[in-house]
Design a protein around this motif. Structure first.
Motif, PDB file in Angstrom:
ATOM      1  N   PRO A   1       9.257   4.756   2.654  1.00 59.01           N
ATOM      2  CA  PRO A   1       8.019   3.999   2.893  1.00 59.01           C
ATOM      3  C   PRO A   1       8.283   2.503   2.799  1.00 59.01           C
ATOM      4  N   VAL A   2       7.593   1.770   3.650  1.00 62.54           N
ATOM      5  CA  VAL A   2       7.749   0.321   3.657  1.00 62.54           C
ATOM      6  C   VAL A   2       6.709  -0.261   2.706  1.00 62.54           C
ATOM      7  N   GLY A   3       7.178  -1.005   1.734  1.00 68.64           N
ATOM      8  CA  GLY A   3       6.238  -1.561   0.776  1.00 68.64           C
ATOM      9  C   GLY A   3       6.882  -2.633  -0.076  1.00 68.64           C
ATOM     10  N   LEU A   4       6.222  -2.945  -1.178  1.00 68.28           N
ATOM     11  CA  LEU A   4       6.713  -3.985  -2.081  1.00 68.28           C
ATOM     12  C   LEU A   4       6.154  -3.730  -3.478  1.00 68.28           C
ATOM     13  N   HIS A   5       6.713  -4.438  -4.437  1.00 68.12           N
ATOM     14  CA  HIS A   5       6.195  -4.403  -5.799  1.00 68.12           C
ATOM     15  C   HIS A   5       5.146  -5.496  -5.931  1.00 68.12           C
ATOM     16  N   LEU A   6       3.916  -5.071  -6.177  1.00 68.48           N
ATOM     17  CA  LEU A   6       2.796  -6.004  -6.221  1.00 68.48           C
ATOM     18  C   LEU A   6       2.915  -6.984  -7.380  1.00 68.48           C
ATOM     19  N   PHE A   7       3.463  -6.530  -8.473  1.00 69.23           N
ATOM     20  CA  PHE A   7       3.640  -7.384  -9.645  1.00 69.23           C
ATOM     21  C   PHE A   7       4.907  -6.958 -10.377  1.00 69.23           C
ATOM     22  N   ASP A   8       5.325  -7.762 -11.342  1.00 63.90           N
ATOM     23  CA  ASP A   8       6.530  -7.506 -12.128  1.00 63.90           C
ATOM     24  C   ASP A   8       6.110  -7.001 -13.511  1.00 63.90           C
ATOM     25  N   TYR A   9       6.634  -5.833 -13.903  1.00 62.31           N
ATOM     26  CA  TYR A   9       6.280  -5.281 -15.206  1.00 62.31           C
ATOM     27  C   TYR A   9       6.674  -6.205 -16.358  1.00 62.31           C
TER      28      TYR A   9
ATOM     29  N   GLN B   1      -0.116   0.932 -17.358  1.00 61.70           N
ATOM     30  CA  GLN B   1      -0.197   2.390 -17.387  1.00 61.70           C
ATOM     31  C   GLN B   1      -0.600   3.001 -16.053  1.00 61.70           C
ATOM     32  N   ASP B   2      -0.753   2.181 -15.043  1.00 60.74           N
ATOM     33  CA  ASP B   2      -1.173   2.676 -13.732  1.00 60.74           C
ATOM     34  C   ASP B   2      -0.172   3.707 -13.208  1.00 60.74           C
ATOM     35  N   GLU B   3      -0.668   4.899 -12.856  1.00 62.08           N
ATOM     36  CA  GLU B   3       0.211   5.959 -12.355  1.00 62.08           C
ATOM     37  C   GLU B   3       0.912   5.559 -11.062  1.00 62.08           C
ATOM     38  N   ARG B   4       0.316   4.665 -10.297  1.00 61.78           N
ATOM     39  CA  ARG B   4       0.934   4.226  -9.041  1.00 61.78           C
ATOM     40  C   ARG B   4       2.089   3.276  -9.290  1.00 61.78           C
ATOM     41  N   GLY B   5       2.186   2.756 -10.517  1.00 60.85           N
ATOM     42  CA  GLY B   5       3.187   1.737 -10.785  1.00 60.85           C
ATOM     43  C   GLY B   5       2.810   0.434 -10.106  1.00 60.85           C
ATOM     44  N   SER B   6       3.812  -0.366  -9.829  1.00 56.42           N
ATOM     45  CA  SER B   6       3.559  -1.653  -9.166  1.00 56.42           C
ATOM     46  C   SER B   6       3.747  -1.571  -7.657  1.00 56.42           C
ATOM     47  N   TRP B   7       4.206  -0.410  -7.162  1.00 54.93           N
ATOM     48  CA  TRP B   7       4.531  -0.268  -5.737  1.00 54.93           C
ATOM     49  C   TRP B   7       3.275  -0.109  -4.897  1.00 54.93           C
ATOM     50  N   ARG B   8       3.237  -0.852  -3.784  1.00 54.69           N
ATOM     51  CA  ARG B   8       2.158  -0.725  -2.819  1.00 54.69           C
ATOM     52  C   ARG B   8       2.764  -0.656  -1.419  1.00 54.69           C
TER      53      ARG B   8
ATOM     54  N   ASP C   1      -6.811  -2.719  -6.624  1.00 57.65           N
ATOM     55  CA  ASP C   1      -7.512  -1.462  -6.346  1.00 57.65           C
ATOM     56  C   ASP C   1      -6.953  -0.731  -5.133  1.00 57.65           C
ATOM     57  N   SER C   2      -6.371  -1.472  -4.209  1.00 49.91           N
ATOM     58  CA  SER C   2      -5.923  -0.876  -2.955  1.00 49.91           C
ATOM     59  C   SER C   2      -4.543  -0.249  -3.110  1.00 49.91           C
ATOM     60  N   ASN C   3      -4.281   0.765  -2.283  1.00 46.02           N
ATOM     61  CA  ASN C   3      -2.947   1.366  -2.216  1.00 46.02           C
ATOM     62  C   ASN C   3      -2.055   0.659  -1.204  1.00 46.02           C
ATOM     63  N   CYS C   4      -2.598  -0.341  -0.546  1.00 40.19           N
ATOM     64  CA  CYS C   4      -1.856  -1.084   0.473  1.00 40.19           C
ATOM     65  C   CYS C   4      -1.892  -2.562   0.128  1.00 40.19           C
ATOM     66  N   ALA C   5      -0.750  -3.228   0.238  1.00 37.09           N
ATOM     67  CA  ALA C   5      -0.670  -4.667  -0.062  1.00 37.09           C
ATOM     68  C   ALA C   5      -0.996  -5.511   1.157  1.00 37.09           C
ATOM     69  N   SER C   6      -1.515  -4.875   2.216  1.00 36.33           N
ATOM     70  CA  SER C   6      -1.899  -5.597   3.434  1.00 36.33           C
ATOM     71  C   SER C   6      -3.380  -5.424   3.725  1.00 36.33           C
ATOM     72  N   PRO C   7      -4.260  -5.713   2.776  1.00 32.59           N
ATOM     73  CA  PRO C   7      -5.695  -5.605   3.076  1.00 32.59           C
ATOM     74  C   PRO C   7      -6.143  -6.735   3.992  1.00 32.59           C
ATOM     75  N   VAL C   8      -7.359  -6.627   4.493  1.00 33.57           N
ATOM     76  CA  VAL C   8      -7.937  -7.663   5.341  1.00 33.57           C
ATOM     77  C   VAL C   8      -9.016  -8.398   4.547  1.00 33.57           C
ATOM     78  N   ILE C   9      -8.953  -9.733   4.559  1.00 36.37           N
ATOM     79  CA  ILE C   9     -10.005 -10.541   3.956  1.00 36.37           C
ATOM     80  C   ILE C   9     -10.623 -11.404   5.052  1.00 36.37           C
ATOM     81  N   VAL C  10     -11.936 -11.246   5.249  1.00 38.62           N
ATOM     82  CA  VAL C  10     -12.672 -12.026   6.236  1.00 38.62           C
ATOM     83  C   VAL C  10     -13.427 -13.130   5.494  1.00 38.62           C
ATOM     84  N   ILE C  11     -13.143 -14.374   5.840  1.00 42.12           N
ATOM     85  CA  ILE C  11     -13.890 -15.502   5.278  1.00 42.12           C
ATOM     86  C   ILE C  11     -14.931 -15.895   6.320  1.00 42.12           C
TER      87      ILE C  11
END
Length: 378
Positions: free
Chosen positions: A22-30, A66-73, A183-193
């Motif tokens: 899967p293509v993704g990234l670590h959203l944050f550093d533990y 403690q997030d079961e998903r870890g930092s990966w998105r 909250d999202s499982n994807c690090a590529s959400p859309v934000i509309v301003i």
């Protein structure tokens, strides 16, 4: 005479092809979270409010830890279905064809290389009512990821909607950008301003626009730090869509970070737009009404898409009162009167006379008790 060999035949070993990574990234550093929980995050509160805020902050850090998903998105990697949904926007929103073509090129390139979609922040620039917010919402849906809309005219502070509020404040909380990413499982959400130029801060020296300098710059966004969370997040894959009527109120440094698409309505596009707006309004009713003819749509061609999105539901009500399942020009004219549209003096505005109310009640009662006649074939 030949004899068969008694040695067992070797079975062919089939090597299973491993699924693609899967293509993704670590959203944050533990390590950053750990330091907050067991080192830098330990602070002494000076008031009850601050103590409660720090407790909420530590609860958020524990949630990350403690997030079961870890930092990966995961990241948004286009596929054929997503590209088809984007391409279909040309039918419903033809005035945005240049924007759609730009997105399609980027999505097709990303799919060919199996890479995540990367889009520079863009702004849809045009007169009020041309459908900018409508299109931004439809494009967000085509991406199939979490979406957040920020109406800029409601942002009255220095940008806590975007960057959160530090625990020293009573109303402290993470900002909407951090919340969306966590909250999202994807690090590529859309934000509309929406209406990006219409921020109205209480203190003009603390405009929320300043926060966007970091968020709209990919390198800075890769270490975005929410003031409440205080843990750097990867916000550099957010897809930013803005709308605006005018870019002149914005600082040049923000305009330079945006790809601007100027949107105009051409007469030849209006028929498709009007039909699309009818279909969306009719879907809300469960598809009660027959599709309007081109001739009927041409009679309301002068109305903007925003006006028509409001007109159809009102016109449906007038049609229902008459016991019909098709909209007439008279229904639309009465709806225009309700919304104060068109020429001066067309219908009463803002209220109905007592006689009109009684007439409406009578028609409604008749429509409810009238036996339903079989639909006439068209």
């Amino acid at each position: 005479m030949t004899t068969k060999s008694s040695s067992p035949r070797k079975k062919r070993v089939s090597l299973a092809v491993p699924p693609p990574e899967p293509v993704g990234l670590h959203l944050f550093d533990y390590h950053d979270v750990d330091r907050r929980l067991h080192g830098d995050g330990i602070m002494t509160s000076t008031s009850d409010d601050e103590g409660h805020a720090q407790a909420r902050q530590r609860a958020l850090w524990n949630r990350l830890y403690q997030d079961e998903r870890g930092s990966w998105r995961a990241l948004l990697v286009p596929d054929a279905e997503m590209i088809a949904r984007i391409a279909a926007l040309d039918r419903t929103c033809p005035q945005f064809r240049d924007v759609t073509a730009w997105v399609l090129r980027a999505a097709t390139l990303a799919m060919a290389g199996g890479q995540p979609l990367r889009l520079d922040p863009c702004v849809l620039l045009g007169a009020p009512g041309v459908g900018k917010t409508f299109y931004a919402r439809r494009l967000s849906q085509a991406f199939g990821v979490a979406t957040l809309t920020i109406p800029m005219n409601l942002v009255t502070d220095r940008g806590s909607w975007f960057s959160g509020l530090a625990p020293v404040w009573r109303a402290s909380a993470p900002g909407k950008v951090a919340q969306l990413l966590l909250d999202s499982n994807c690090a590529s959400p859309v934000i509309v301003i929406d209406e990006i130029e219409k921020a109205s801060p209480l203190n003009p020296t603390e405009t929320p626009i300043n926060v966007l300098h970091s968020l709209l710059e990919r390198e800075n966004a890769s270490r975005f730090t929410d003031e409440f969370l205080e843990v750097p997040l990867r916000a550099d894959h957010i897809i930013w869509l803005a709308t605006a009527n005018d870019l002149s109120p914005l600082p040049t440094s923000i305009v330079d970070r945006l790809i601007a698409f100027e949107i105009t309505l051409e007469p030849g596009q209006m028929l498709a737009i009007q039909r699309s707006l009818f279909e969306e309004a009719n879907a809300v009713t469960g598809g009660l009404f027959a599709a309007p003819t081109d001739a009927l749509l041409e009679q309301v061609m002068a109305e903007t898409p925003r006006a028509m999105s409001r007109l159809w539901p009102i016109a449906f009500g007038f049609s229902c009162l008459e016991g019909r399942r098709h909209v007439t020009r008279a229904d639309l004219a009465q709806a225009e009167g309700v919304l104060r549209l068109g020429r001066e003096g067309r219908g009463r505005i803002g209220f109905l006379s007592g006689m009109a109310v009684e007439e409406m009640k009578t028609k409604l009662g008749e429509a409810l008790v009238r036996p339903r006649s079989p639909e006439r074939k068209r």
